[in-house]
Design an enzyme around this catalytic site. Structure first.
Site, short mmCIF file in Angstrom:
data_model
loop_
_atom_site.label_atom_id
_atom_site.label_comp_id
_atom_site.label_asym_id
_atom_site.label_seq_id
_atom_site.Cartn_x
_atom_site.Cartn_y
_atom_site.Cartn_z
N ASP A 137 4.00 1.15 11.86
CA ASP A 137 3.05 0.70 11.32
C ASP A 137 2.86 -1.01 11.79
O ASP A 137 1.78 -1.42 11.77
CB ASP A 137 2.88 0.63 9.84
CG ASP A 137 2.83 1.89 9.21
OD1 ASP A 137 2.10 2.65 9.95
OD2 ASP A 137 3.58 1.98 8.15
N ARG A 195 -3.88 10.76 1.51
CA ARG A 195 -2.89 11.73 1.63
C ARG A 195 -1.99 11.64 0.27
O ARG A 195 -1.24 12.57 0.17
CB ARG A 195 -1.91 11.44 2.49
CG ARG A 195 -2.44 11.91 4.06
CD ARG A 195 -1.59 11.61 5.13
NE ARG A 195 -0.28 12.25 5.25
CZ ARG A 195 -0.12 13.55 5.59
NH1 ARG A 195 -1.05 14.28 5.98
NH2 ARG A 195 0.88 14.14 5.59
N LYS A 225 0.90 -1.28 0.02
CA LYS A 225 -0.30 -0.08 0.06
C LYS A 225 1.05 1.18 0.07
O LYS A 225 0.42 2.30 -0.65
CB LYS A 225 -0.77 -0.08 1.39
CG LYS A 225 -1.36 1.28 1.52
CD LYS A 225 -2.10 1.38 3.03
CE LYS A 225 -2.26 2.97 3.39
NZ LYS A 225 -0.75 3.22 4.00
N ASN A 226 1.98 1.21 0.54
CA ASN A 226 2.86 2.48 0.69
C ASN A 226 3.76 2.59 -0.26
O ASN A 226 4.65 3.36 -0.50
CB ASN A 226 3.36 2.25 2.13
CG ASN A 226 2.52 2.80 3.14
OD1 ASN A 226 1.39 3.12 3.18
ND2 ASN A 226 2.90 2.49 4.48
N CYS A 273 -4.85 8.75 8.01
CA CYS A 273 -5.40 8.19 9.34
C CYS A 273 -5.32 9.09 10.30
O CYS A 273 -4.47 9.93 10.49
CB CYS A 273 -4.43 6.80 9.52
SG CYS A 273 -5.29 5.46 8.59
N VAL A 295 7.50 8.05 15.88
CA VAL A 295 7.04 8.40 14.51
C VAL A 295 5.96 9.48 14.68
O VAL A 295 5.86 10.71 14.08
CB VAL A 295 7.08 7.15 13.65
CG1 VAL A 295 6.74 7.81 12.26
CG2 VAL A 295 8.42 6.43 13.65
#
Ligand code: EPU
Length: 440
Positions: free
Chosen positions: A311, A97, A23-24, A121, A333
């Protein structure tokens, strides 16, 4: 009508799940196709909401996107790209984003970009100041309006020397996607070096970019005048892999994650072993299981790569509720990534949040009143409850807890989980979870 997921917990998850492209990475590789003068092909693309959003955004900018969801192959043809209406961008940006990363490619392609107010998020303030500063340094003019930001480059974009205040993944991607076609050389210090960044660099290199990554977080980009297309297989989603690994541990199960890659999960696997989880690696994936007996508590700090990724924190916290003794987790983070623990406490977990830095990693949140350290005492017996999903990783972690808990959990807001976990209801059902999906 909203979706309601009803879970009966207490069954170990057992079987195989397949993890596809990250996804990233995938949405960013899709944005990169805009920079090319020829079509690109991306393989291993998952069916997740962030991919749908970027597909819509590319389409309204004239990029022809052809997808085969079964194979995960995507063809992106940017040859007819044009500026989109602001209202259309606003309507299609959803709560993602990713639109901020369209700035560089759109300025190169059409001379301007419009970025609506961004979502993402709810895990902290999530500002875009680094992005805007980076773009201004390249020569962009940024105009903030009531509905979003208009960005143009009347004098062109020029290579620059940059030093990020923090190794931000998004800001590093912003630099890469802008510098590759900027005139001259760009040198970026304190860059993010996550595996997804390296994969994006591989995509850009295939397109014709010249990019060097040094061992001290410096990236050097020599601007070129034209880029072509790419053919690339997206790196597998290491965050989804880590989530399934935690699910195996918390439910005392045994899950083979097809597609999981050891190299990208190194810090996670060390922690998994320390808490008492077992894993074995083969050419196609990693098997994760609970070895029996009790889990061990840990002291853990999240960090940028190669550290323990933020994550992975939320699913790992659920696992730590099952460890015998006191664990400490320091989140460095995102300042507000422990909101999801409220539901875990209602389920019977013992978790205290603290404003102090309970760790030794340098952290930006210590003196700023954020509950960013957690003390977890276990092992706790979890009970089913009603949950409204707060964010992507927190939401999936709630599902993990619900699948391990005694009794019934009713979970709403699961649409957020679709942003990053492909077909997760089918996957948990396939692993033996007792779930029912209905509309409310
Ligand atoms: N930050 C700023 N200003 C900026 C940009 C970032 O202060 O302009 C701060 C953030 O508020 C945060 C820190 O810098 O405290 C790191 O943010 P970063 O830019 O690295 O995060 P991101 O690019 O917005 C991506 C992933 C996140 C992942 C982080 C860290 C995507 C779409 N998102 O976010 O993934 O946690 O990098 O690795 O790639 C998720 O998958 O659940 C997720 C949140």
């Amino acid at each position: 009508m909203a979706q309601l997921l009803t879970l009966q917990g207490g069954k170990p998850l057992e079987g195989t799940v397949k993890v596809r492209g990250a996804k990233n990475l995938v949405p960013k590789a899709m944005v990169a196709s805009l920079l090319g003068s020829e079509p690109s092909q991306l393989r291993n693309v998952p069916e997740i909401k962030d991919v749908d959003i970027v597909t819509s955004l590319l389409t309204i900018h004239g990029v022809k996107v052809d997808a085969d969801p079964a194979t995960g192959d995507l063809t992106l043809d940017p040859r007819q790209a044009y500026s989109a209406e602001h209202s259309e961008v606003d309507a299609h940006a959803g709560d993602s984003r990713i639109p901020i990363l369209f700035c560089g490619p759109l300025m190169h392609k059409t001379g301007e970009a419009f970025i609506p107010d961004l979502g993402g998020c709810r895990i902290g303030d999530r500002p875009i100041d680094y992005h805007l500063e980076v773009l201004r340094t390249f020569g962009a003019v940024v105009d903030k309006g009531p509905t979003g930001i208009h960005i143009s480059a009347p004098k062109g974009l020029h290579g620059v020397k940059l030093d990020l205040p923090y190794p931000s993944v998004g800001a590093t991607e912003q630099v890469l996607l802008t510098a590759v076609l900027a005139e001259g050389i760009t040198e970026l210090k304190n860059a993010a070096v996550e595996p997804e960044i390296h994969d994006l660099i591989a995509v850009l290199q295939q397109m014709g970019a010249i990019i060097t990554v040094y061992t001290d977080r410096t990236i050097r980009i020599e601007g070129v005048t034209k880029l072509g297309g790419y053919k690339h297989r997206a790196i597998p989603d290491r965050n989804e892999s880590a989530s399934w690994a935690s699910a195996a541990l918390v439910t005392r199960g045994d899950i083979y994650v097809q597609g999981a890659v050891q190299r990208d999960l190194s810090a996670f696997l060390n922690t998994y072993r320390k808490i008492g989880g077992e894993f074995s690696v083969d050419d196609d994936g990693i098997r994760f299981w609970h070895a029996g007996g009790t889990l061990k508590p840990l002291v853990l700090e999240t960090d940028v790569h190669p550290g323990f990724m933020t994550d992975w924190q939320q699913p790992m916290v659920v696992a730590l509720t099952q460890a015998e003794g006191v664990s400490i987790v320091h989140e460095t983070v995102y300042e507000e990534r422990f909101g999801f623990t409220e539901a875990l406490q209602r389920m019977g977990a013992s978790i205290q949040l603290h404003r102090e830095c309970l760790g030794s990693n340098p952290c930006r949140f210590g003196q700023r009143n954020f509950l960013h350290s957690a003390v977890i005492s276990g092992a706790s017996e979890l009970r089913g409850t009603d949950i409204d999903v707060p964010d992507l990783r927190g939401g999936f972690s709630h599902l993990i807890a619900a699948m391990a808990a005694q009794g019934t959990s009713r979970v709403t807001g699961i649409e957020i989980i679709n942003r990053g976990y492909e077909k997760f209801v089918d996957k948990i059902t396939g692993l033996g979870a007792d779930v029912e999906l209905s509309r409310v």
